[in-house]
Design a protein around this motif. Structure first.
Motif, PDB file in Angstrom:
ATOM      1  N   ASP A  40       0.826  -1.211   0.000  1.00 50.96           N
ATOM      2  CA  ASP A  40       0.000   0.000   0.000  1.00 50.96           C
ATOM      3  C   ASP A  40       0.855   1.253   0.000  1.00 50.96           C
ATOM      4  O   ASP A  40       0.648   2.186   0.774  1.00 50.96           O
ATOM      5  CB  ASP A  40      -0.932  -0.026   1.216  1.00 50.96           C
ATOM      6  N   SER A  61       0.648   5.567   1.221  1.00 49.94           N
ATOM      7  CA  SER A  61      -0.297   5.936   2.281  1.00 49.94           C
ATOM      8  C   SER A  61       0.397   6.175   3.619  1.00 49.94           C
ATOM      9  O   SER A  61      -0.254   6.456   4.609  1.00 49.94           O
ATOM     10  CB  SER A  61      -1.346   4.826   2.460  1.00 49.94           C
ATOM     11  N   ASN A 120      -7.737   3.048  -8.013  1.00 51.03           N
ATOM     12  CA  ASN A 120      -9.155   3.396  -8.055  1.00 51.03           C
ATOM     13  C   ASN A 120      -9.384   4.828  -8.503  1.00 51.03           C
ATOM     14  O   ASN A 120     -10.459   5.184  -8.998  1.00 51.03           O
ATOM     15  CB  ASN A 120      -9.797   3.185  -6.680  1.00 51.03           C
ATOM     16  N   ALA A 143      -5.781   2.816  -3.598  1.00 55.94           N
ATOM     17  CA  ALA A 143      -6.424   4.123  -3.737  1.00 55.94           C
ATOM     18  C   ALA A 143      -5.963   4.830  -5.009  1.00 55.94           C
ATOM     19  O   ALA A 143      -6.737   5.531  -5.668  1.00 55.94           O
ATOM     20  CB  ALA A 143      -6.114   4.979  -2.517  1.00 55.94           C
TER      21      ALA A 143
END
Length: 857
Positions: A764, A767, A791, A788
Motif C-alpha cells: 500500500d 499511504s 481506483n 487508492a
C-alpha cells in the motif's frame, strides 16, 4: 548469680595508698572479693621488635583456687602467636575483655581453661598514655557476664593502680602519688583536726573537713563509710590507725567525688520521665490521630519533664508568614491567638536560630516594639511582668524554623539548667517530627488523589466525586478525552516530549472549564471531565467544543510547536447508574468518536453497547479458534504478469467465517492477537507453497515485525515447512519503519531476513510516512501501488489527470530505485491496459483473479 557490692569501693585503694606497691596483694584481694571472684592479677605488657609479650607480675588467689603466679606459661607470653590478638587490639583501643570463657574464640580457650577459669574480666592499664599492662579477675566457679558497673569499677581500680605504678616505679614517693590523685586523701587527729590533705581535697574543701570520726576511733583498724551531700557530694572511707610514733591514733580518710554519679542518676531519672511522657503522646496519637490537641500533649509532657518550667506555649509559622500561638499552659490561649509574632524582628523572641534563654529584661525590650494592642495582650494574657526566664527552643523542618517551644519560669532568671535545655530540645525535636509527619500525611493525601505528572486530580479522586454527583445531581455529565497524535510525539521525540505535551494540554483543559467542573487525568493520554449543574445538552456540546478548540491550538514547547487534537466521548447521567457504568458509557462514546475520524465529539447511544458486546464475543471466538486451530482459512489471490497474463506469485489472505477481514483484523490488532494470528498465516502459507510451487506473499503487521524474535520465528517456520527463503515475500507497511528506535529494530530484522534470501515488499505504498530519501534507504525489494491510486484512475484513464501522473511517478520512482512494482486493485480492462502500457509488469485485482482456496486456483 551474686552481684558485686561496691559500698566500700575506696577500701580497695587503701593498701596502695598506705604501703605503695607492697600493698598490691591486699588491693588485689579486696578487688577480687568486691567482684565476687576467686583470683585477681596484674600482667605487664612489653613490646619488643614489633611483638607484644605478657608476663604476670602480681596475683591474689582464694584458698580454694590454684595460684598461677609461678606458671611459666604466663611469663613472656607472645600475645599474637599465642592466639590473643583480639585481646591486644582491644587493650590498644582501651577496651575490656569480659564474659564466659566458653564464648571466647577457640584459640583463646586452652590456656584459660587450664587455669580453671570459667569467666573473666580484664581491663588495660595505661601509664603516661602508654599501654603498661592489664588488670583482671577470674571467676573459677561459674559462668557469668559482668555488668557495666563491675567493668567500670575495675577500670577505676586500674586507673588508681596506673597512677601508683607510675609514681612508685619511677619515684616511689607516696606523697607524690597522693598529691596527684583525683581522690580526696587526708589525715586527721583524734579531735578531727586536719593534719594533712592532698591538693585535690584542699581545693574542694577550703574551709576544712568535717567527718563523723567517733565510730572509727571506737573500732581502730575497721574501715567505715559515710556520704556528705554538701556543695561537694563525696563518698568517704575512713579508718583509725596508729599514729606515727606513739600509742595515739589518727584517722586516714579517702574520698571520692560522687557529683557525676548523682548527676547521672538524676539525668537517667529525668530521661526516663521524658520517655514515659513521650510514650503517652504517641499512644494518644495512635488512638486518636492528628489534631491540634497533639501540640497541647507535647507541651504538657515538656512541662512535666522540666520542673523548672511553670508555664509554656507553642507557636507555629503559618502560611501568612507569622508565628501564631497554637497551645499554651498558664496563659489565656484565646487572647494569645490574637498575637502574630514577627519572624524577622532582630530582638524578637522568634529571631534566634538556636536554643536561647530570655530574661525579663529581654521580654520587656521586645514588648516595647509591639503595637499598643498586642502589647496589652502580651502583658495581660501573657503575664509578662511575672516571667523571669523563658527557655525558647526553635523547631526546624527541612531547614526552616517552623515552630518554637517556650517554657517559662516566674521565679529566677537562672532557673534552667543544662539538662533542662537538653530535655526541652528533645521535646522540640519530637515536635518537629510530628509536624513533618503531619506534612507528609498531607502530601500523601494529595498524592493519593492527584496525578504526579500534571498535578490534576487522578482517577480515584474523580470516581469519588462522580459517585457523589450521582447521588446529588440530576444530570451529571462525563466527558472522556483521548489525545490524538501523542503516540507519534512519543515515537519521534521521546516520552519526555510527550510528557510536556500532556502537561500543556492539561493546563489548557483546566483553564477552559468552569470553576465547579472537575478535570482529572485518567492515565496515559486520557483525561476525564465531570460537569455538574447541567440543564441542557447544548451546554454540554458548548463545553465539549471549547475543549476540542483549546486542544487543537498549536502548542509551542521549546524549539518545537506541536499540533495535537482530542477525541471526546460524552455520557450523561441516568438514575441507577454506578460510577463504573457511567465511565464505561463515556469510554464507548470515545471509541465511537475515534472510529468516526477523531478530533470530534460523540455521545453515548445504546447501540454502542451492542457494538462493544459484539466485539467481546468476536474476541472470545477468535481466541478460541486460534487455540483450537479451527475456522481459520487462507485464500490466495494471483499476482499476474501483465504481458503474459500468467500467475507468477500468490498472496495469502486470511479469512474467518464469523467476521470480514475489515472487522476481525483491526480487532486482533486492538487486542494484540496479531503475533499469534500472523504466525498461523505464515506457517500455513509456507506449508501450502509446497503444493502450488509459486512464491507466496504474506502480510506482516507492525505488531509482528516489532517482536524481538521475529526473524528467528521466520527461520524456524522455513525450516519446519521446507520452504525455500526465496519463495517467501513479506509485505510490510511503511508505518513499521518509522525512523525511531522501534523502526530501526524492524529495519535490522528485515535486513537479516533479506540476507537469508527472503524478499520484502512495501504494501500500500503512498499511504504512509516515506519520503523519497527515506524510500531510497529502506531495506525492501519492491513496492505495491496503493489501491487508492488505482481506483482514482478514470475510465478510461486520462494520462494528464493528477491520478495518472501520480501512478506514473510511483512507477518511475520504483524503476529508478531498481524496485519491483505491483499495481493493486485492478478491476477494469481500461485500467489494466493503461497500467500495462505505462510499464507495470505485475498486477493484482479482481479482473486478474479473485481470492480463492488453494484447490480452486
Amino acid at each position: 548469680m551474686q552481684q558485686a557490692s561496691f559500698d566500700g569501693i575506696p577500701q580497695t585503694f587503701l593498701p596502695l595508698l598506705r604501703q605503695g606497691l607492697s600493698g598490691l596483694p591486699e588491693t588485689l584481694q579486696a578487688l577480687a572479693e568486691a567482684l565476687k571472684t576467686q583470683r585477681s592479677y596484674i600482667f605487664r605488657l612489653k613490646e619488643q621488635d614489633g611483638t607484644w609479650y605478657a608476663s604476670q607480675v602480681a596475683e591474689w588467689a582464694a584458698s580454694d583456687t590454684a595460684p598461677q603466679i609461678q606458671n611459666p606459661a604466663l611469663q613472656n607470653l607472645p600475645m599474637k602467636e599465642a592466639g590473643y590478638t583480639r585481646w591486644l587490639e582491644a587493650f590498644l583501643q582501651n577496651q575490656a575483655i569480659a564474659g564466659p570463657v566458653y564464648s571466647f574464640p577457640e584459640a583463646e580457650r586452652p590456656l584459660l581453661e587450664a587455669q580453671d577459669i570459667q569467666s573473666l574480666l580484664v581491663v588495660p592499664i595505661w601509664v603516661e598514655e602508654g599501654l603498661w599492662g592489664f588488670l583482671g579477675v577470674d571467676d573459677c566457679q561459674q559462668e557469668r557476664s559482668f555488668t557495666p558497673e563491675e567493668a567500670a569499677f575495675l577500670r577505676g581500680v586500674a586507673e588508681v593502680l596506673a597512677r601508683t605504678l607510675d609514681l612508685f616505679e619511677r619515684h616511689r614517693w607516696l606523697e607524690r602519688l597522693l598529691s596527684l590523685s583525683p581522690f580526696y586523701v587526708a589525715r586527721l587527729g583524734v579531735a578531727g583536726v586536719l593534719l594533712w590533705a592532698n591538693p585535690a581535697l584542699q581545693k574542694a574543701f577550703p574551709q576544712g573537713l568535717s567527718l563523723p570520726i567517733e565510730a572509727a576511733l571506737e573500732k581502730p583498724g575497721q574501715p567505715l563509710t559515710a556520704t556528705t551531700l554538701d556543695a561537694n557530694p563525696t563518698e568517704w572511707t575512713f579508718m583509725a590507725v596508729p599514729g606515727p610514733g606513739s600509742e595515739t591514733l589518727e584517722i586516714l580518710a579517702l574520698g571520692v567525688d560522687i557529683r557525676d554519679r548523682l548527676e547521672a542518676q538524676e539525668r537517667e531519672m529525668r530521661w526516663s520521665t521524658f520517655r514515659q511522657n513521650l510514650l503517652r503522646v504517641y499512644e494518644t496519637l495512635m488512638t486518636e490521630g492528628f489534631s491540634d490537641s497533639i501540640f497541647s500533649l507535647i507541651l504538657d509532657a515538656a512541662l512535666n519533664t522540666v520542673p523548672s518550667a511553670q508555664a509554656g506555649s507553642v507557636v507555629i509559622l503559618m502560611e501568612d508568614g507569622y508565628y501564631h500561638f497554637v497551645t499554651a499552659r498558664g496563659y489565656d490561649l484565646a487572647a494569645l491567638r490574637q498575637i502574630r509574632l514577627q519572624p524577622g524582628d532582630p530582638i524578637s523572641l522568634t529571631e534566634h536560630k538556636k536554643t536561647h534563654i530570655f530574661t525579663q529584661e529581654d521580654l520587656q525590650r521586645y514588648n516595647r516594639r509591639l503595637d499598643a494592642k498586642q502589647r496589652q495582650v502580651m502583658e495581660e494574657a501573657g503575664r509578662v511582668r511575672e516571667i523571669q526566664a523563658i527557655l525558647s527552643v526553635p523547631v526546624y523542618m527541612t531547614g526552616q524554623r517552623k515552630a518554637i517551644l517556650y517554657l517559662d519560669n516566674f521565679e529566677r532568671s537562672d532557673a534552667f539548667a543544662p539538662l533542662d535545655v537538653e530535655l526541652a530540645q528533645a521535646f522540640a525535636s519530637q515536635l518537629g517530627l510530628l509536624l513533618r509527619r503531619m506534612e507528609l500525611e498531607g502530601r500523601l493525601q494529595h498524592l493519593a488523589y492527584h496525578d504526579a505528572l500534571t498535578g490534576l486530580p487522578n482517577r480515584l479522586f474523580f470516581m469519588e466525586k462522580l459517585a457523589q454527583a450521582l447521588q446529588h445531581e440530576a444530570r451529571p455529565t462525563v466527558l472522556y478525552l483521548d489525545l490524538d497524535g501523542l503516540k507519534l510525539v512519543n515515537d519521534l521525540e521521546g516520552h519526555a516530549a510527550g510528557d510536556e505535551v500532556i502537561r500543556g494540554i492539561a493546563t489548557r483543559l483546566q483553564a477552559a472549564l468552569r470553576p465547579r467542573d472537575i478535570v482529572a487525568r485518567q492515565g496515559g493520554d486520557e483525561f476525564l471531565v465531570l460537569l455538574t449543574g447541567i440543564e441542557t445538552v447544548e451546554e454540554v456540546i458548548k463545553v465539549g467544543e471549547r475543549l476540542l478548540e483549546v486542544a487543537r491550538l498549536p502548542l509551542p514547547l521549546g524549539e518545537r510547536t506541536y499540533r495535537i487534537t482530542t477525541s471526546i466521548g460524552i455520557a450523561m447521567g441516568e438514575v441507577g447508574l454506578s460510577p463504573g457504568e457511567f465511565l464505561q458509557r463515556a469510554d464507548m462514546a470515545l471509541y465511537r468518536a475515534k472510529a468516526e475520524g477523531k478530533n470530534r465529539l460523540a455521545f453515548y447511544e445504546t447501540q454502542l453497547q451492542d457494538a462493544l458486546r459484539r466485539e467481546m464475543e468476536l474476541l472470545e471466538a477468535l481466541q478460541s479458534d486460534l487455540e483450537s486451530n479451527k475456522n481459520l482459512t487462507l485464500l490466495y489471490q494471483p499476482i499476474v504478469n501483465l504481458k503474459t497474463r500468467k500467475t507468477e506469485a500468490l498472496e495469502a489472505l486470511l479469512r474467518w467465517p464469523k467476521a470480514p477481514p475489515s472487522e476481525f483484523i483491526p480487532l486482533a490488532e486492538r487486542h494484540h492477537l496479531m503475533p499469534r494470528l500472523g504466525n498461523w498465516v505464515l506457517r500455513r502459507a509456507c506449508m501450502d507453497r509446497n503444493r502450488h510451487g509459486l512464491p507466496v506473499h504474506v502480510n506482516v503487521s507492525p505488531q509482528e515485525l516489532l517482536q524481538p524474535n521475529y526473524a528467528e520465528l521466520v527461520v524456524n517456520v522455513l525450516e519446519e515447512t521446507n520452504c525455500p527463503p526465496d519463495a517467501l515475500i513479506l509485505e510490510i507497511t511503511e508505518s513499521s519503519l518509522i525512523p525511531d528506535g522501534r523502526g530501526r529494530d524492524a529495519s535490522q530484522t528485515i535486513g537479516f531476513l533479506k540476507r537469508l534470501g527472503v524478499r520484502v515488499y512495501l504494501d500500500d505504498f503512498g499511504s504512509g510516512y516515506s519520503s523519497l530519501e527515506r524510500l531510497a534507504n529502506l531495506p525492501v525489494d519492491g513496492l505495491k501501488l496503493g489501491q487508492a491510486f488505482t481506483n482514482a484512475l478514470s475510465t478510461p484513464p486520462n494520462p494528464t489527470s493528477s491520478a495518472a501522473r501520480l501512478v506514473a511517478a510511483v512507477l518511475a520512482l520504483a524503476q529508478a530505485l531498481n524496485l519491483a512494482a505491483i499495481a493493486e486493485g485492478i478491476e477494469h480492462e481500461a485500467a489494466l491496459n493503461y497500467l500495462q502500457d505505462l510499464g507495470f509488469s505485475l498486477g493484482q485485482g479482481y479482473i486478474l483473479g479473485r481470492p480463492n482456496p488453494l484447490g480452486g486456483l
